[in-house]
Each structure stands twice: as structure tokens, then as C-alpha cells.
Motif scaffolding. Structure first.
Motif, PDB file in Angstrom:
ATOM      1  N   LEU A  67      -4.681  22.943 -61.087  1.00  0.00           N
ATOM      2  CA  LEU A  67      -3.442  22.433 -61.660  1.00  0.00           C
ATOM      3  C   LEU A  67      -3.758  21.409 -62.742  1.00  0.00           C
ATOM      4  CD1 LEU A  67      -1.317  21.847 -58.435  1.00  0.00           C
ATOM      5  CD2 LEU A  67      -1.528  23.930 -59.801  1.00  0.00           C
ATOM      6  N   THR A 101       5.442  34.858 -58.659  1.00  0.00           N
ATOM      7  CA  THR A 101       4.928  33.501 -58.819  1.00  0.00           C
ATOM      8  C   THR A 101       6.090  32.521 -58.886  1.00  0.00           C
ATOM      9  OG1 THR A 101       2.997  34.302 -60.038  1.00  0.00           O
ATOM     10  CG2 THR A 101       3.542  31.971 -60.282  1.00  0.00           C
ATOM     11  N   VAL A 114       6.985  28.313 -59.355  1.00  0.00           N
ATOM     12  CA  VAL A 114       6.472  26.987 -59.702  1.00  0.00           C
ATOM     13  C   VAL A 114       7.638  26.015 -59.775  1.00  0.00           C
ATOM     14  CG1 VAL A 114       5.223  25.613 -61.414  1.00  0.00           C
ATOM     15  CG2 VAL A 114       4.598  28.013 -61.054  1.00  0.00           C
ATOM     16  N   VAL A 153       3.391  28.286 -67.828  1.00  0.00           N
ATOM     17  CA  VAL A 153       4.657  27.781 -67.314  1.00  0.00           C
ATOM     18  C   VAL A 153       5.253  26.800 -68.315  1.00  0.00           C
ATOM     19  CG1 VAL A 153       5.746  26.528 -65.405  1.00  0.00           C
ATOM     20  CG2 VAL A 153       3.832  28.064 -64.948  1.00  0.00           C
ATOM     21  N   ILE A 208       4.194  18.754 -58.550  1.00  0.00           N
ATOM     22  CA  ILE A 208       4.145  20.154 -58.956  1.00  0.00           C
ATOM     23  C   ILE A 208       3.714  21.002 -57.770  1.00  0.00           C
ATOM     24  CG2 ILE A 208       1.798  19.818 -59.871  1.00  0.00           C
ATOM     25  CD1 ILE A 208       2.368  22.116 -61.833  1.00  0.00           C
ATOM     26  N   VAL A 246       2.918  25.161 -56.722  1.00  0.00           N
ATOM     27  CA  VAL A 246       2.701  26.528 -57.179  1.00  0.00           C
ATOM     28  C   VAL A 246       2.545  27.423 -55.964  1.00  0.00           C
ATOM     29  CG1 VAL A 246       1.248  28.071 -58.542  1.00  0.00           C
ATOM     30  CG2 VAL A 246       1.534  25.693 -59.255  1.00  0.00           C
TER      31      VAL A 246
END
Length: 204
Positions: free
Chosen positions: A27, A50, A52, A71, A82, A84
Motif C-alpha cells: 500500500l 476488488t 478499496v 485507484v 485505507i 483493500v
């Protein structure tokens, strides 16, 4: 002339590095507001699977290829959580979303005329580590940039205002009449993490 743009992702600037349950995600620790952000990890090119979130809000997955997803970062600035998720793989961390503003009273100068370039970096609240900012003069035949045509400015935590803003100025001196272009970005970016730069350019 004034342009508001964020900066490139950089090395960690918080005390909360990104962690991953699978140890296979990478990340970014710094992102740029309203610009694409690269995340490396166990991706398969299928962005529909996916998910996020940044700052607790869903982030748009712009594109995905094996081992990388792109992203859209949010407009909110500062340290943001964050998360994911890719299938059963997940990763959590903190990304510092920065904004950069470059401005000058004039971006077109007459020979020997001077102006002041102001560089303002936002989103630095609770900064724990230095952030290097690279300034580049792309118009060396037209103007001279105080401090060097390519230079690194180190933003120290002690230099950040209570509002999380760092400001510095440089004198720009015209070698000949014309417009100039100066860019700014975080100098030490994470390998593989791309993005845009802060730019002031004069074409008016």
C-alpha cells in the motif's frame, strides 16, 4: 496564475505503516488528492472483484492488471485509513493524502524581471517524518530558480503549521522574456508508484 495539484506518493510519513494480512499487498503511504494511486498486490486484472476504501469511503478502481490496481484517491487530505480487499486477501493501512499548490503573481516575465514562486503543501497534520519535495525548473533557458534549477526541499515536522500546511517561496528571475514552467513532487517515491506533479506554467 495558480494551479492546485497534489504530489506524488512518497516514503512513509506516519507512524502507522501499511500492514497486510497476506503480506503480499504494497500500500502507498502517501498519495495525491484527486489523482490515481497505484497499489501492488495479488490482483488478477478483474477490477469488479476488488474493493478499496480510503477514509472510510469507497474508492473507484480505475484499472487493474496482474499484480497492480489503480485507484482514484479522494479529495480529503491528511492521514486516512485505507483498506483493500481482493477475494480472501485483505490489507489495512494509513495513507497520507497530500495536496500541493504552486502560485506566482505572474508566470510570464520580461528579461531581468523577478517574481516569487510560492509552494504550499497541505495534508501534513501530525507529520512524524520528513517529506522531501523536489522542485524542477523546466524553463532554464527562460528563467533561473533560486536555490538551483533542480532542488530538494525537506519538509520537517517542525516546519508544518498547526493547520497541517507547509509553505516555502523561491525567487524566479527571467533570463529572457517568456513564460516559465516549474514542477514540484515528493522527491523519494515508493518504487512502482506513479502520479502527477505540481506544476505552474505560463502560457498566457
Amino acid at each position: 496564475s495558480q494551479t492546485s495539484v497534489p504530489v506524488l506518493p512518497a516514503k512513509p510519513v506516519t507512524d502507522m505503516p501499511a500492514t497486510s494480512a497476506t503480506n503480499s499487498f504494497h500500500l502507498p503511504s502517501v498519495s495525491q488528492a484527486n489523482r490515481p494511486m497505484n497499489i501492488s498486490g495479488p490482483f488478477d486484472g478483474k477490477s469488479a472483484t476488488t474493493a478499496v476504501t480510503i477514509g472510510g469511503k469507497p474508492a473507484q478502481v480505475l484499472a487493474e492488471s496482474p499484480r497492480k490496481a489503480i485507484v482514484q484517491s479522494p479529495s480529503d487530505m491528511g492521514p486516512l485509513p485505507i483498506n483493500v480487499q481482493k477475494g480472501s486477501a485483505t490489507a489495512d493501512g494509513v495513507v497520507r493524502n497530500l495536496g500541493m499548490n504552486l502560485s506566482a503573481p505572474s508566470s510570464k516575465l520580461l528579461k531581468d524581471e523577478k517574481t516569487t514562486l510560492t509552494v504550499k503543501v497541505s495534508g501534513l497534520t501530525d507529520l512524524k517524518s520528513d517529506v522531501p519535495i523536489r522542485l524542477v525548473n523546466h524553463s532554464t533557458s527562460v528563467v533561473a530558480l533560486e536555490g538551483g534549477e533542480t532542488q530538494t526541499v525537506i519538509v520537517h515536522p517542525a516546519d508544518v503549521s498547526p493547520e497541517g500546511v507547509y509553505t516555502t517561496t523561491r525567487t524566479v528571475t527571467a533570463r529572457e522574456t517568456g513564460s516559465f514552467n516549474v514542477s514540484a513532487m515528493v522527491a523519494e517515491s515508493i518504487p512502482g508508484i506513479g502520479g502527477g506533479v505540481g506544476v505552474i506554467s505560463g502560457h498566457n
